[in-house]
Scaffold this motif. Sequence first.
Motif, short mmCIF file in Angstrom:
data_model
loop_
_atom_site.label_atom_id
_atom_site.label_comp_id
_atom_site.label_asym_id
_atom_site.label_seq_id
_atom_site.Cartn_x
_atom_site.Cartn_y
_atom_site.Cartn_z
N ARG A 1 -3.04 5.18 8.65
CA ARG A 1 -3.50 4.20 7.67
C ARG A 1 -2.99 4.60 6.29
O ARG A 1 -2.80 5.78 5.98
CB ARG A 1 -5.04 4.16 7.64
CG ARG A 1 -5.68 3.80 8.95
CD ARG A 1 -7.17 4.14 8.95
NE ARG A 1 -7.87 3.49 7.83
CZ ARG A 1 -8.56 2.36 7.95
NH1 ARG A 1 -8.64 1.76 9.14
NH2 ARG A 1 -9.17 1.83 6.91
N HIS A 2 -2.79 3.59 5.45
CA HIS A 2 -2.31 3.85 4.09
C HIS A 2 -3.43 4.37 3.17
O HIS A 2 -3.14 4.87 2.08
CB HIS A 2 -1.71 2.59 3.48
CG HIS A 2 -0.45 2.14 4.16
ND1 HIS A 2 0.72 2.87 4.12
CD2 HIS A 2 -0.18 1.03 4.90
CE1 HIS A 2 1.66 2.23 4.80
NE2 HIS A 2 1.14 1.12 5.29
N ASP A 3 -4.69 4.25 3.59
CA ASP A 3 -5.77 4.69 2.72
C ASP A 3 -6.15 6.15 2.96
O ASP A 3 -7.13 6.63 2.39
CB ASP A 3 -7.00 3.78 2.88
CG ASP A 3 -7.53 3.75 4.31
OD1 ASP A 3 -6.93 4.41 5.19
OD2 ASP A 3 -8.54 3.05 4.53
N HIS B 1 4.76 5.15 6.90
CA HIS B 1 3.57 5.69 6.25
C HIS B 1 3.94 6.97 5.51
O HIS B 1 4.80 7.72 5.98
CB HIS B 1 2.46 5.99 7.26
CG HIS B 1 1.79 4.78 7.81
ND1 HIS B 1 2.36 4.03 8.82
CD2 HIS B 1 0.61 4.19 7.51
CE1 HIS B 1 1.55 3.01 9.11
NE2 HIS B 1 0.48 3.10 8.33
N PHE C 1 7.86 10.69 5.25
CA PHE C 1 7.41 9.45 5.86
C PHE C 1 7.29 9.63 7.37
O PHE C 1 7.96 10.49 7.96
CB PHE C 1 8.42 8.32 5.59
CG PHE C 1 8.60 7.97 4.15
CD1 PHE C 1 7.83 6.98 3.55
CD2 PHE C 1 9.55 8.62 3.37
CE1 PHE C 1 8.00 6.63 2.22
CE2 PHE C 1 9.73 8.28 2.04
CZ PHE C 1 8.95 7.29 1.46
N GLY D 1 -5.51 8.23 -1.06
CA GLY D 1 -4.88 7.06 -0.45
C GLY D 1 -5.35 5.77 -1.11
O GLY D 1 -6.26 5.76 -1.95
N VAL D 2 -4.71 4.68 -0.74
CA VAL D 2 -5.05 3.38 -1.30
C VAL D 2 -6.50 3.06 -0.97
O VAL D 2 -6.92 3.16 0.19
CB VAL D 2 -4.13 2.28 -0.73
CG1 VAL D 2 -4.52 0.91 -1.25
CG2 VAL D 2 -2.69 2.58 -1.08
N GLU E 1 0.83 -1.21 0.00
CA GLU E 1 0.00 0.00 0.00
C GLU E 1 0.86 1.26 0.00
O GLU E 1 0.52 2.26 -0.64
CB GLU E 1 -0.92 0.01 1.23
CG GLU E 1 -1.92 -1.13 1.28
CD GLU E 1 -1.36 -2.38 1.92
OE1 GLU E 1 -2.14 -3.32 2.15
OE2 GLU E 1 -0.13 -2.42 2.20
N LEU E 2 1.99 1.21 0.70
CA LEU E 2 2.90 2.35 0.70
C LEU E 2 3.51 2.54 -0.68
O LEU E 2 3.62 3.67 -1.18
CB LEU E 2 4.01 2.14 1.73
CG LEU E 2 5.12 3.19 1.76
CD1 LEU E 2 4.56 4.57 2.05
CD2 LEU E 2 6.19 2.81 2.79
N ASN F 1 1.04 4.26 -2.94
CA ASN F 1 0.94 5.69 -2.65
C ASN F 1 2.13 6.46 -3.22
O ASN F 1 1.99 7.58 -3.72
CB ASN F 1 0.84 5.93 -1.14
CG ASN F 1 -0.55 5.67 -0.60
OD1 ASN F 1 -1.53 5.70 -1.35
ND2 ASN F 1 -0.65 5.42 0.69
#
Length: 246
Positions: free
Chosen positions: A222-224, A144, A164, A244-245, A77-78, A81
């Motif tokens: 969160r990655h989203d 993240h 990050f 985000g994802v 997921e990172l 992004n």
Amino acid sequence: MNETAQQPGQQASRYPYRRPKDAATLILIDRSAARPRVLLGKRHDKVVFMPGKFVFPGGSVEKTDNKVPVAAPIPKELEINLLKGSPKIQSSRARSLALAAIREACEETGLCLGRKTTNAVAKLTGAWQPFSDAGLLPDPSSLHLIARAITPPGCVRRFDTRFFSADASAIAHRVDGVIHADAELVELVWVEIDAKPLADLHSMTRSVLGELEKRLAAGPLRHDADVPFFHFYGGRMHRDILPGVA
């Protein structure tokens, strides 16, 4: 989504156009107290870029960053992004950015994010040697992406920086003697994220701190979550959004 972000003093073009260099910054978050704190370092008064300012540790990506073995891969997921936005990058570059954030933090603060491994690996050298000395491999699995920002034209240095974050609990090793009067960072301070900004805090650092504060207020990272992208066009600094994802 687009918002104009006012950045004082960034409109004047004093230097010839330079293509931004990929760079990475690490925001370490200490959650051991009631209110989260983040690590900031004061840059030496003699450095060319942002002398005397309080900033997050970071710097340019190096060619060797993508070749360093890791204790765990960066989260998918990172990576997704990091691949968003323009100019486009490849997956290998996304990995390099994440590892550059870890390397720069270790170089500039002596705080190294890693994990012990039972696998036999080649001895790391150069800036990565502190990891080998401690029996560690760098570990980007807890990172993240908080923001991305491109330095405006006309600055003495230009960077396309990915900010990050990582929890301070991920610090696995500390190198002594890194902070001193002749180092790039001459002082380290842990600052409560909602405290009154330091007098010598760079405007973009302040903006990213605000973004992080909003993320933390919403719960665990969160990655989203949407990622703000600060870049200069039409004579102004703008804040766009990288979704985000899903």
